[in-house]
Design a protein around this motif. Structure first.
Motif, PDB file in Angstrom:
ATOM      1  N   LEU A 247       0.830  -1.200   0.000  1.00 50.42           N
ATOM      2  CA  LEU A 247       0.000   0.000   0.000  1.00 50.42           C
ATOM      3  C   LEU A 247       0.865   1.250   0.000  1.00 50.42           C
ATOM      4  O   LEU A 247       0.543   2.248  -0.654  1.00 50.42           O
ATOM      5  CB  LEU A 247      -0.931  -0.008   1.213  1.00 50.42           C
ATOM      6  N   SER A 248       1.969   1.218   0.740  1.00 50.21           N
ATOM      7  CA  SER A 248       2.878   2.370   0.771  1.00 50.21           C
ATOM      8  C   SER A 248       3.459   2.641  -0.613  1.00 50.21           C
ATOM      9  O   SER A 248       3.621   3.796  -1.023  1.00 50.21           O
ATOM     10  CB  SER A 248       4.022   2.112   1.762  1.00 50.21           C
ATOM     11  N   LYS A 249       3.776   1.569  -1.341  1.00 50.25           N
ATOM     12  CA  LYS A 249       4.390   1.730  -2.655  1.00 50.25           C
ATOM     13  C   LYS A 249       3.399   2.211  -3.706  1.00 50.25           C
ATOM     14  O   LYS A 249       3.743   3.006  -4.587  1.00 50.25           O
ATOM     15  CB  LYS A 249       4.981   0.387  -3.122  1.00 50.25           C
ATOM     16  N   VAL A 271      12.526  -2.366   6.431  1.00 51.01           N
ATOM     17  CA  VAL A 271      11.834  -1.161   5.953  1.00 51.01           C
ATOM     18  C   VAL A 271      12.832  -0.019   5.769  1.00 51.01           C
ATOM     19  O   VAL A 271      12.858   0.660   4.738  1.00 51.01           O
ATOM     20  CB  VAL A 271      10.723  -0.748   6.946  1.00 51.01           C
ATOM     21  N   LEU A 272      13.685   0.196   6.771  1.00 49.31           N
ATOM     22  CA  LEU A 272      14.614   1.328   6.730  1.00 49.31           C
ATOM     23  C   LEU A 272      15.648   1.177   5.624  1.00 49.31           C
ATOM     24  O   LEU A 272      16.109   2.167   5.053  1.00 49.31           O
ATOM     25  CB  LEU A 272      15.321   1.461   8.085  1.00 49.31           C
ATOM     26  N   MET A 273      16.014  -0.074   5.315  1.00 47.78           N
ATOM     27  CA  MET A 273      17.003  -0.304   4.270  1.00 47.78           C
ATOM     28  C   MET A 273      16.379  -0.278   2.873  1.00 47.78           C
ATOM     29  O   MET A 273      17.004   0.189   1.919  1.00 47.78           O
ATOM     30  CB  MET A 273      17.687  -1.656   4.493  1.00 47.78           C
ATOM     31  N   ASP A 274      15.135  -0.777   2.760  1.00 52.36           N
ATOM     32  CA  ASP A 274      14.516  -0.915   1.436  1.00 52.36           C
ATOM     33  C   ASP A 274      13.901   0.378   0.926  1.00 52.36           C
ATOM     34  O   ASP A 274      14.037   0.712  -0.255  1.00 52.36           O
ATOM     35  CB  ASP A 274      13.446  -2.007   1.465  1.00 52.36           C
ATOM     36  N   PHE A 275      13.200   1.119   1.789  1.00 53.58           N
ATOM     37  CA  PHE A 275      12.455   2.284   1.323  1.00 53.58           C
ATOM     38  C   PHE A 275      13.334   3.334   0.641  1.00 53.58           C
ATOM     39  O   PHE A 275      12.936   3.889  -0.378  1.00 53.58           O
ATOM     40  CB  PHE A 275      11.661   2.900   2.475  1.00 53.58           C
ATOM     41  N   PRO A 276      14.531   3.633   1.172  1.00 55.28           N
ATOM     42  CA  PRO A 276      15.354   4.621   0.459  1.00 55.28           C
ATOM     43  C   PRO A 276      15.805   4.157  -0.923  1.00 55.28           C
ATOM     44  O   PRO A 276      16.152   4.976  -1.764  1.00 55.28           O
ATOM     45  CB  PRO A 276      16.556   4.806   1.397  1.00 55.28           C
ATOM     46  N   PRO A 286      12.536   8.240  -6.242  1.00 54.54           N
ATOM     47  CA  PRO A 286      12.646   7.342  -5.092  1.00 54.54           C
ATOM     48  C   PRO A 286      11.435   7.465  -4.167  1.00 54.54           C
ATOM     49  O   PRO A 286      10.935   8.571  -3.931  1.00 54.54           O
ATOM     50  CB  PRO A 286      13.923   7.826  -4.394  1.00 54.54           C
ATOM     51  N   LEU A 287      10.986   6.334  -3.654  1.00 55.87           N
ATOM     52  CA  LEU A 287       9.803   6.303  -2.790  1.00 55.87           C
ATOM     53  C   LEU A 287       9.998   7.129  -1.527  1.00 55.87           C
ATOM     54  O   LEU A 287       9.047   7.692  -0.982  1.00 55.87           O
ATOM     55  CB  LEU A 287       9.481   4.852  -2.425  1.00 55.87           C
ATOM     56  N   LEU A 293       9.360   8.143   7.938  1.00 52.88           N
ATOM     57  CA  LEU A 293       9.442   6.892   8.690  1.00 52.88           C
ATOM     58  C   LEU A 293       9.614   7.179  10.173  1.00 52.88           C
ATOM     59  O   LEU A 293      10.448   8.022  10.566  1.00 52.88           O
ATOM     60  CB  LEU A 293      10.610   6.050   8.193  1.00 52.88           C
ATOM     61  N   ILE A 294       8.833   6.483  10.990  1.00 52.86           N
ATOM     62  CA  ILE A 294       8.972   6.558  12.450  1.00 52.86           C
ATOM     63  C   ILE A 294       9.241   5.144  12.937  1.00 52.86           C
ATOM     64  O   ILE A 294       8.384   4.262  12.815  1.00 52.86           O
ATOM     65  CB  ILE A 294       7.721   7.144  13.111  1.00 52.86           C
TER      66      ILE A 294
END
Length: 591
Positions: A247-249, A271-276, A286-287, A293-294
């Motif tokens: 859903l985020s993507k 999450v922290l490694m993939d999203f950037p 870039p997403l 991110l929290i």
């Protein structure tokens, strides 16, 4: 300089009792000891106070001095939020890593926003204009595709005495000066807001536009409206986090606020490694350029986990006030509720169901109430859609957090362990799920896709429900013992489940489906079902229908027909009609 307001009397985990307390208010932020550990006053009785700590309390001693800050837990709002990774009380983790290394030390308080970075400010008003709360006085290009609109803070109004010319400024510099009744007010690009207080708006609007996610089981069967609320309950391994990632993507929100609330460290690390690194394929950027991110993992301080939910939704409301559609992902509210339970237990409060505090339901209600589609103070329309995972122990949907969530959300996507175990994703079970937004968003589908959407969707749901009942009989006597009309129901449901509901997150064609293609896919399956039902009346054996070549074409349409080639469905319709007519002629000639 902060003033002493009391001393520590006792420490019980994240709960600190204080004596000789004076000149403080409820929910005031405090700092304790030489390390200035951060806490919040949650109870006051005469000169005694109870404080929940947002940092570890090991080594803290009775008699330690407590200092008052004079303001509640607040977040700093301004350019620079997007793309940053925060902890539960808005401390930037990347800055903390630079200061302390891999292990976060207590008492460090890096500023949430970069105070030295220059932003290109473009004024939108002139001196002499009268500005009220929420009015936009300038813009900043926060990312290459995103305009950050600078607003007059709530409860502030006055005439513009001075405004900076277009140029580069830091968030510390004054860009606007207002002449108010109480005197002059200098405004910068940043503002602060208490996390537990909802931000104001003009009026609440009906959520009548769907949040398009590209996931067929959601958009077609259990849609969520912009400004709506959704719960994703499921046991371990059913795909809650992966569903939120999808859903985020792909959802058509302008901003994503992703809250990792009490989840495992390795899951949050992914999450922290993939999203950037991920690309937003719809925008070609870039997403991370539309994501905040929290991260508050299970090994971080307990009280900060409870605060992280409010930090996230306050940031979401801030972007909503600019007129943007924001999607808030919280993973998961069960871990947030567990933090409430532990703090409540240490406060020696009377427990309710399964040890949760009696106010669990009211806290959940207040949180979900902050979602919605509104007319902002500047006259624009914005929304916050809250999509929250729930982690019931053992997948038991009757436990308190899931049951209370069902009371307050209007969209419920129940994940099924059996579906997930058979590698069927998304594992949203059509019998455990529902959406109360279908009638509200029907007009959007009629206007933008096709007037038949609601009738086809209802018919498909009826087939799936009949299939669910028939499966009980099939387990006893087998499918071959059923009459042909019931076997057709099973075949129709099989096509719906395999060719429509099941969706691959790794297939370049199937990972996202536009509404028009979703409708045509559903129409294709139901066209086959209707034609087959007519043919069966001619006493044609059911097995002949199942063996038609077009059945395989229907099963493969989701990854063979792209979003930009919806005209190919017309050829599929013709194949269905032709092969049905041919089999009918063949059987007639045999007779």
């Amino acid at each position: 300089m902060l003033k002493p307001i009391g001393i520590v009397n006792s420490i019980n985990g994240p709960v600190v009792k204080a004596d000789e307390v004076h000149s403080v208010e409820m929910m005031e932020l405090v700092e304790i000891g030489d390390e200035r550990l951060i806490g919040e006053i949650i109870e006051l009785h005469e000169d005694r106070a109870t404080i929940q700590m947002y940092e570890g309390t090991s080594g803290l001693e009775p008699g330690t001095v407590i200092y008052g800050t004079g303001f509640p837990l607040s977040v700093e709002l301004g350019p620079g939020l997007i793309g940053t990774i925060y902890d539960g009380i808005q401390r930037p983790l990347q800055q903390m890593h630079m200061q302390t290394g891999n292990f976060i030390k207590r008492g460090i308080k890096p500023l949430p926003l970069d105070q030295h970075k220059c932003w290109h400010f473009i004024p939108l008003v002139e001196a002499g204009a009268y500005m009220r709360q929420g009015n936009i006085f300038g813009i900043v290009l926060e990312t290459p595709l995103f305009e950050h609109q600078l607003m007059i803070p709530p409860q502030v109004e006055g005439q513009v005495e001075f405004i900076q010319k277009e140029g580069d400024y830091t968030i510390k510099e004054t860009v606007v000066r207002l002449k108010a009744k109480s005197g002059y007010i200098d405004l910068t690009m940043a503002q602060k807001w208490p996390v537990r207080l909802p931000r104001p708006y003009m009026r609440r609007l009906v959520p009548d536009e769907p949040l398009i996610t590209g996931q067929r089981v959601i958009d077609t069967f259990f849609p969520l409206a912009k400004g709506g609320t959704a719960g994703i309950p499921g046991g371990f391994g059913t795909g809650k986090t992966i569903t939120q990632h999808q859903l985020s993507k792909w959802c058509d929100a302008d901003i994503i606020v992703y809250i990792g609330c009490g989840e495992r460290g390795n899951e949050m690390t992914g999450v922290l490694m993939d999203f950037p690194k991920l690309m937003d394929l719809k925008r070609g950027r870039p997403l991370i350029e539309r994501t905040i991110l929290i991260a508050n993992t299970s090994d971080m301080p307990l009280a900060a986990r409870e605060a992280s939910i409010y930090t996230g939704i306050t940031i979401a409301e801030y972007y909503r006030d600019m007129g943007y559609d924001v999607a808030l992902m919280a993973d998961s509210t069960s871990r947030w509720a567990e933090a409430l339970r532990e703090i409540s237990g240490r406060l020696e409060e009377m427990p309710a169901e399964e040890g949760f505090p009696a106010y669990l339901a009211s806290r959940l209600a207040k949180f979900y109430e902050r979602a919605g589609r509104v007319e902002t103070c500047c006259g624009k329309t914005g929304s916050v859609s809250a999509i929250c995972a729930v982690s019931p122990p053992g997948g038991d949907f009757s436990e308190p957090v899931t049951q209370h969530t069902k009371r307050f959300v209007r969209c419920f996507w129940g994940l099924n362990k059996e579906l997930a175990s058979s590698r069927y994703f998304p594992a949203i079970h059509y019998m455990d799920s529902y959406s109360e937004y279908i009638d509200l968003i029907q007009f959007w589908w009629v206007q933008n896709v096709d007037p038949e959407w609601k009738s086809l969707r209802d018919e498909a749901m009826k087939i799936l429900q009949e299939d669910f009942k028939l499966q009980q009989i099939v387990k006893l006597i087998g499918e071959d013992a059923l009459p042909d009309n019931q076997r057709l129901v099973l075949e129709g449901a099989r096509l719906l489940k395999n060719a429509f509901l099941q969706q691959s997150a790794f297939d370049k064609v199937d990972m996202f489906t536009v509404p028009q293609k979703q409708f045509l896919m559903l129409k294709t399956i139901l066209r086959f079902y209707h034609k087959a039902r007519v043919v069966l009346r001619s006493h044609i054996p059911f097995e002949r229908l199942r063996q038609l070549p077009v059945v395989n074409e229907i099963n493969r349409m989701k990854d063979r027909i792209s979003n930009n080639a919806c005209e190919q469905f017309e050829a599929l319709f013709q194949q269905i009609d032709h092969q049905m007519n041919e089999i009918e002629k063949e059987c007639m000639s045999v007779r």
